[in-house]
Design a protein around this motif. Structure first.
Motif, short mmCIF file in Angstrom:
data_model
loop_
_atom_site.label_atom_id
_atom_site.label_comp_id
_atom_site.label_asym_id
_atom_site.label_seq_id
_atom_site.Cartn_x
_atom_site.Cartn_y
_atom_site.Cartn_z
N PRO A 72 -12.75 80.28 -6.33
CA PRO A 72 -11.94 81.50 -6.38
C PRO A 72 -11.00 81.60 -7.57
CG PRO A 72 -12.09 80.73 -4.12
CD PRO A 72 -12.71 79.66 -4.97
N HIS A 73 -10.27 80.52 -7.89
CA HIS A 73 -9.29 80.64 -8.99
C HIS A 73 -9.96 80.63 -10.36
CE1 HIS A 73 -9.32 76.16 -9.15
NE2 HIS A 73 -8.76 76.28 -10.33
N PHE A 74 -11.24 80.30 -10.42
CA PHE A 74 -12.02 80.48 -11.66
C PHE A 74 -12.51 81.92 -11.77
CE2 PHE A 74 -13.57 76.25 -13.50
CZ PHE A 74 -12.52 75.51 -12.97
N ASP A 75 -13.17 82.38 -10.72
CA ASP A 75 -13.92 83.63 -10.82
C ASP A 75 -13.04 84.87 -10.80
OD1 ASP A 75 -16.02 81.92 -10.96
OD2 ASP A 75 -16.88 82.41 -9.01
N GLY A 76 -11.86 84.77 -10.18
CA GLY A 76 -10.92 85.90 -10.26
C GLY A 76 -10.49 86.14 -11.69
N LYS A 77 -10.17 85.05 -12.40
CA LYS A 77 -9.78 85.17 -13.81
C LYS A 77 -10.95 85.63 -14.67
CE LYS A 77 -6.16 81.56 -13.73
NZ LYS A 77 -6.29 81.16 -12.31
N ALA A 78 -12.13 85.04 -14.43
CA ALA A 78 -13.30 85.38 -15.25
C ALA A 78 -13.68 86.85 -15.12
CB ALA A 78 -14.47 84.49 -14.85
N SER A 79 -13.40 87.45 -13.97
CA SER A 79 -13.71 88.87 -13.80
C SER A 79 -12.84 89.74 -14.70
CB SER A 79 -13.55 89.28 -12.33
OG SER A 79 -12.23 89.10 -11.90
N VAL A 80 -11.65 89.24 -15.06
CA VAL A 80 -10.80 89.95 -16.02
C VAL A 80 -11.43 89.90 -17.41
CG1 VAL A 80 -8.49 90.11 -17.02
CG2 VAL A 80 -8.77 89.43 -14.63
N ASP A 81 -12.04 88.77 -17.77
CA ASP A 81 -12.78 88.67 -19.03
C ASP A 81 -13.83 89.79 -19.09
OD1 ASP A 81 -11.47 86.24 -18.66
OD2 ASP A 81 -13.15 85.02 -19.31
N ASP A 82 -14.57 89.93 -17.98
CA ASP A 82 -15.62 90.95 -17.94
C ASP A 82 -15.03 92.34 -18.12
OD1 ASP A 82 -17.44 88.91 -17.44
OD2 ASP A 82 -17.41 89.21 -15.26
N TYR A 83 -13.89 92.58 -17.48
CA TYR A 83 -13.24 93.88 -17.62
C TYR A 83 -12.90 94.15 -19.09
CZ TYR A 83 -9.66 97.45 -17.70
OH TYR A 83 -8.95 98.58 -18.03
N ILE A 84 -12.33 93.17 -19.75
CA ILE A 84 -11.94 93.36 -21.16
C ILE A 84 -13.17 93.61 -22.01
CG2 ILE A 84 -10.92 92.22 -23.17
CD1 ILE A 84 -9.03 90.77 -21.22
N LYS A 90 -14.56 97.25 -20.77
CA LYS A 90 -13.72 98.45 -20.72
C LYS A 90 -12.71 98.57 -21.85
CE LYS A 90 -15.46 99.69 -16.69
NZ LYS A 90 -16.33 100.89 -16.54
N GLU A 91 -12.41 97.46 -22.54
CA GLU A 91 -11.33 97.50 -23.54
C GLU A 91 -11.82 96.90 -24.87
OE1 GLU A 91 -8.67 99.03 -23.01
OE2 GLU A 91 -8.24 99.02 -20.86
N PRO A 92 -12.74 97.57 -25.55
CA PRO A 92 -13.30 97.01 -26.79
C PRO A 92 -12.27 96.77 -27.89
CG PRO A 92 -13.95 99.31 -26.52
CD PRO A 92 -13.35 98.88 -25.22
N ALA A 93 -11.27 97.64 -28.00
CA ALA A 93 -10.25 97.45 -29.03
C ALA A 93 -9.41 96.22 -28.73
CB ALA A 93 -9.37 98.69 -29.14
N LEU A 94 -9.09 96.01 -27.46
CA LEU A 94 -8.34 94.82 -27.07
C LEU A 94 -9.20 93.57 -27.26
CD1 LEU A 94 -5.78 93.57 -25.81
CD2 LEU A 94 -6.84 93.90 -23.56
N LEU A 95 -10.48 93.66 -26.95
CA LEU A 95 -11.39 92.52 -27.10
C LEU A 95 -11.36 91.97 -28.52
CD1 LEU A 95 -13.61 90.65 -25.97
CD2 LEU A 95 -15.27 92.43 -26.62
N LYS A 131 -8.99 91.68 -30.41
CA LYS A 131 -7.74 90.92 -30.63
C LYS A 131 -7.61 89.73 -29.67
CE LYS A 131 -5.48 95.36 -31.61
NZ LYS A 131 -4.44 96.31 -31.15
N THR A 132 -8.62 89.50 -28.84
CA THR A 132 -8.47 88.60 -27.71
C THR A 132 -9.05 87.20 -27.95
OG1 THR A 132 -8.45 90.41 -26.10
CG2 THR A 132 -9.09 88.24 -25.28
N THR A 133 -8.28 86.20 -27.50
CA THR A 133 -8.76 84.83 -27.34
C THR A 133 -8.81 84.54 -25.84
OG1 THR A 133 -7.75 84.05 -29.39
CG2 THR A 133 -8.26 82.38 -27.74
N PHE A 134 -9.97 84.09 -25.36
CA PHE A 134 -10.09 83.65 -23.98
C PHE A 134 -9.86 82.14 -23.96
CE2 PHE A 134 -12.92 87.43 -24.08
CZ PHE A 134 -12.25 88.22 -23.14
N LEU A 135 -8.76 81.73 -23.36
CA LEU A 135 -8.33 80.33 -23.40
C LEU A 135 -8.61 79.66 -22.06
CD1 LEU A 135 -6.74 78.16 -25.05
CD2 LEU A 135 -4.67 79.03 -23.93
#
Length: 326
Positions: free
Chosen positions: A135-147, A150-155, A157-161
């Motif tokens: 759960p604590h992996f996949d909840g966060k990873a789903s935010v990666d998918d959203y970015i 849905k947010e190409p301009a933010l992507l 600028k993004t580092t996934f750490l």
């Protein structure tokens, strides 16, 4: 002009490490986001020179206000805070997912933003082919998918750490070795339902080491931004090797005992469905556990030229010394 680095979770373990890496550098102005700016932890940050600002992960408007003028944002959510109240991993993961989306949406409309660093974890369900879902992996990873979706301009600028296992996790009861008196010498035993050869990638002391990874990402956006993954790990060690090292630094004889999965879940009916599943995932996927299913390269400390990290052994020695004087 100093760049504003806004740090969410600034009073937590990860946030404290990032604050420490930037607070004394005049090139940056640290802005600490907290729900309770008047609390003692927040005031301690203010005393060090941080700008303390109110913000709530569940309140999108408050995040937009808190992010205004930020050049860099470091974002981390705390799965275990709501989990301690709900004792339900999937429900907590949904809460964390929405908090992460709120943060991403607020960051996306921050006109001054140059770099967004999202503290996340691999998609265990995808990596394991659907066998596991931590759960604590996949909840966060789903935010990666959203970015990404849905947010190409933010992507851009993004580092996934990806922040790996903390050495202080030994304080979780599910990991804590317990003393068993024997005929010749006391032995500290650790119980688990996974193989002693299960690899654990670890950041060691997150408060000392994480800031160096964030700093390296900030200073090398040509490598670390544009949706890149960065693995914040000092080393990888087996479960048995880690326990042995813990024993050596604490002056204890140790033994790992593998037990039946059902027995483990009877002992830890709540944590088994969270941390136990994580260990099972690492056991099953081994070297693939910290990978991206799309095949994107994962940057390591070597790729970013990070130096001066505290070793796991040094961190465990410090932990043993603090435990002895507590």
């Amino acid at each position: 002009m100093a760049k504003i680095i806004t740090i969410l979770g600034a009073t937590g373990a990860q946030g404290q490490g990032v604050v420490a890496s930037f607070i004394n550098d005049p090139s940056y102005k640290v802005r600490a986001i907290t729900r309770n700016p008047s609390g003692a932890p927040a005031q301690a940050l203010a005393a060090k020179g941080a700008e303390v600002v109110q913000g709530d992960f569940n309140d999108l408007a408050s995040l937009k206000t808190a992010f205004a003028g930020s050049h860099i944002i470091f974002a981390v959510t705390n799965f275990f805070e709501p989990f301690a109240k709900l004792f339900d991993g999937p429900k907590t993961a949904e809460i964390e997912k929405q908090q992460g989306i709120n943060i991403a949406q607020a960051a996306a409309v921050t006109d001054s933003l140059e770099h967004f660093i999202w503290s996340t974890l691999p998609n265990s369900h995808a990596v394991s082919g659907g066998k596991f879902s931590v759960p604590h992996f996949d909840g966060k990873a789903s935010v990666d998918d959203y970015i990404r979706e849905k947010e190409p301009a933010l992507l851009a600028k993004t580092t996934f750490l990806w922040v790996t296992w903390y050495h202080t996790n030994y304080s979780f009861p599910v990991y804590t070795p317990f003393k068993v008196p024997t005929a010749f010498a006391d032995v500290h035993v650790q119980l688990g339902s996974w193989s002693p050869e299960t690899p654990i990638s670890t950041i060691g002391d997150v408060r000392l080491n994480l800031g160096k990874f964030v700093r390296a990402a900030v200073e090398q956006p040509e490598k670390a931004a544009n949706g890149a993954y960065v693995l914040a790990a000092v080393e990888t060690i087996t479960v048995e090797g880690l326990l042995k090292l813990w024993g050596e630094t604490h002056g204890k004889k140790t033994k790992y005992v593998k037990i039946d999965p059902e027995a483990f879940r009877e002992l830890w009916p709540v944590l088994a469905e969270e941390l136990g599943v994580m260990m099972d995932y690492w056991d099953a996927t081994r070297e693939k556990s910290w990978s991206d299913v799309s095949g994107r390269k994962v940057l390591t400390k070597e790729d970013l030229g990070i130096q001066g990290l505290q070793t796991l052994e040094e961190g465990l020695k410090d932990l043993a010394a603090k435990t002895a004087t507590a």
